[in-house]
Scaffold this motif. Structure first.
Motif, short mmCIF file in Angstrom:
data_model
loop_
_atom_site.label_atom_id
_atom_site.label_comp_id
_atom_site.label_asym_id
_atom_site.label_seq_id
_atom_site.Cartn_x
_atom_site.Cartn_y
_atom_site.Cartn_z
N LEU A 184 7.11 4.00 -7.37
CA LEU A 184 8.03 3.32 -6.45
C LEU A 184 7.32 2.87 -5.18
N LYS A 185 6.54 3.79 -4.62
CA LYS A 185 5.80 3.44 -3.40
C LYS A 185 4.83 2.29 -3.67
N ASN A 186 4.17 2.31 -4.82
CA ASN A 186 3.23 1.24 -5.15
C ASN A 186 3.96 -0.10 -5.32
N LYS A 187 5.13 -0.03 -5.98
CA LYS A 187 5.91 -1.26 -6.16
C LYS A 187 6.35 -1.84 -4.81
N ILE A 188 6.83 -0.96 -3.93
CA ILE A 188 7.27 -1.41 -2.61
C ILE A 188 6.11 -2.00 -1.83
N SER A 189 4.95 -1.33 -1.91
CA SER A 189 3.77 -1.85 -1.20
C SER A 189 3.38 -3.22 -1.74
N GLN A 190 3.39 -3.33 -3.08
CA GLN A 190 3.04 -4.63 -3.67
C GLN A 190 4.05 -5.71 -3.28
N LEU A 191 5.34 -5.30 -3.27
CA LEU A 191 6.37 -6.27 -2.89
C LEU A 191 6.22 -6.70 -1.43
N LEU A 192 5.94 -5.75 -0.56
CA LEU A 192 5.73 -6.07 0.86
C LEU A 192 4.52 -6.98 1.05
N ILE A 193 3.46 -6.68 0.31
CA ILE A 193 2.25 -7.51 0.41
C ILE A 193 2.55 -8.93 -0.05
N LEU A 194 3.31 -9.00 -1.17
CA LEU A 194 3.65 -10.33 -1.70
C LEU A 194 4.50 -11.12 -0.70
#
Length: 310
Positions: A184-194
């Protein structure tokens, strides 16, 4: 037992041989004449005496070599009859190997010489030591095999317990929750980066294009608001999933049952009791509470008027 003359060299040879080979053997000498007119009756009486006293396991009738006349007393009927009638096994060792007398045919065993009779009558210390060594090696072999089999059986039981242990299942589920949280944290980080990348691109366009700034600002605010809403909804969904998994973990925990006022009933051997058929009358059981364990006696003959089990 040795039936021979106590003054002759034969008895010394037998004693020397047995002392050297088998010092654990006790020797009883039944003195008798071994030559002459009265020798036959003397030998017969010695055999009778040995049988009457019954203090030996085997008898050696012996004398040294000599002429046929010297050995003639061992050919007499009375001696042959007593040898045959003896309840104690008799070894005949008269004269040399080439000498033959009648008692050789009625004795239980014939030895070529008195010394050979002493060697036949008992195993040597070395022979016994070899037997003991072989038995000791066999015992060690069997014992080691038994220990190895027990170790393998214990390992098998441990593996079976690990498969059904609820605590291990709970740990496995905890690891799954932790993995989900990390994902979840990785997905959120990737989404924020995107999204940040999109924002950066939009900001670059705004810098190079000064026209319609209000429209860009409006789109930017709209995108940012939409992004925050999506992140919030995504976080709420994943948090709800984590809470649901955590609730399942609590339900699987056997100690949670104790927190709700229930107890765990176990037999004396530690087996969990799940129905009344597993309990016998007056059987001693243990009841596990949240904070303590009590010992009780089962009363299968329930009587509501009975104050206590006696």
């Amino acid at each position: 037992g040795v039936i021979t003359s106590k003054e002759g060299a034969v008895i010394k040879d037998i004693i020397s041989t047995l002392t050297r080979r088998a010092p654990y053997v006790s020797i009883i000498i039944y003195h008798t004449l071994v030559q002459g007119v009265d020798a036959s009756m003397s030998i017969a009486n010695a055999i009778k005496t040995a049988n009457k006293r019954a203090e030996t396991d085997v008898l050696i009738v012996c004398r040294g070599g000599g002429s046929m006349e010297d050995l003639w007393c061992f050919n007499s009927e009375v001696v042959a009859h007593e040898v045959f009638k003896s309840k104690i096994p008799i070894i005949s060792a008269v004269g040399h190997e080439t000498d033959t007398t009648i008692i050789d045919y009625v004795a239980d065993l014939r030895a070529p010489t008195p010394t050979a009779a002493a060697e036949l009558v008992a195993k040597s210390v070395d022979d016994w030591q070899n037997i003991l060594n072989n038995l000791n090696n066999q015992l060690n072999h069997y014992f080691n095999n038994y220990i190895n089999q027990r170790h393998q059986l214990i390992d098998s039981y441990i593996n079976q317990l690990n498969l059904i242990n609820p605590l291990i299942k709970i740990d496995r589920l905890k690891h799954q929750v932790l993995n989900l949280e990390l994902r979840l944290k990785n997905k959120i980080s990737q989404l924020l980066i995107l999204k940040q990348s999109k924002l950066d691109k939009l900001a670059s366009k705004i810098k190079f294009n000064k026209t319609n700034l209000n429209n860009y600002y409006y789109r930017l605010n709209h995108i940012q608001l939409e992004l925050n809403n999506k992140i919030t909804r995504k976080c709420d969904t994943l948090n709800s999933k984590i809470m649901h998994l955590n609730t399942k973990l609590c339900l699987l925990n056997p100690h949670s049952v104790l927190d709700r006022g229930y107890v765990i009933l176990k037999s004396k051997s530690g087996r969990v009791i799940i129905n009344s058929k597993q309990v016998t009358h007056n059987e001693r059981l243990s009841i596990m509470f949240k904070d303590d364990t009590l010992s009780v006696i089962a009363d299968k003959k329930y009587n509501q008027n009975q104050a206590e089990l006696i």
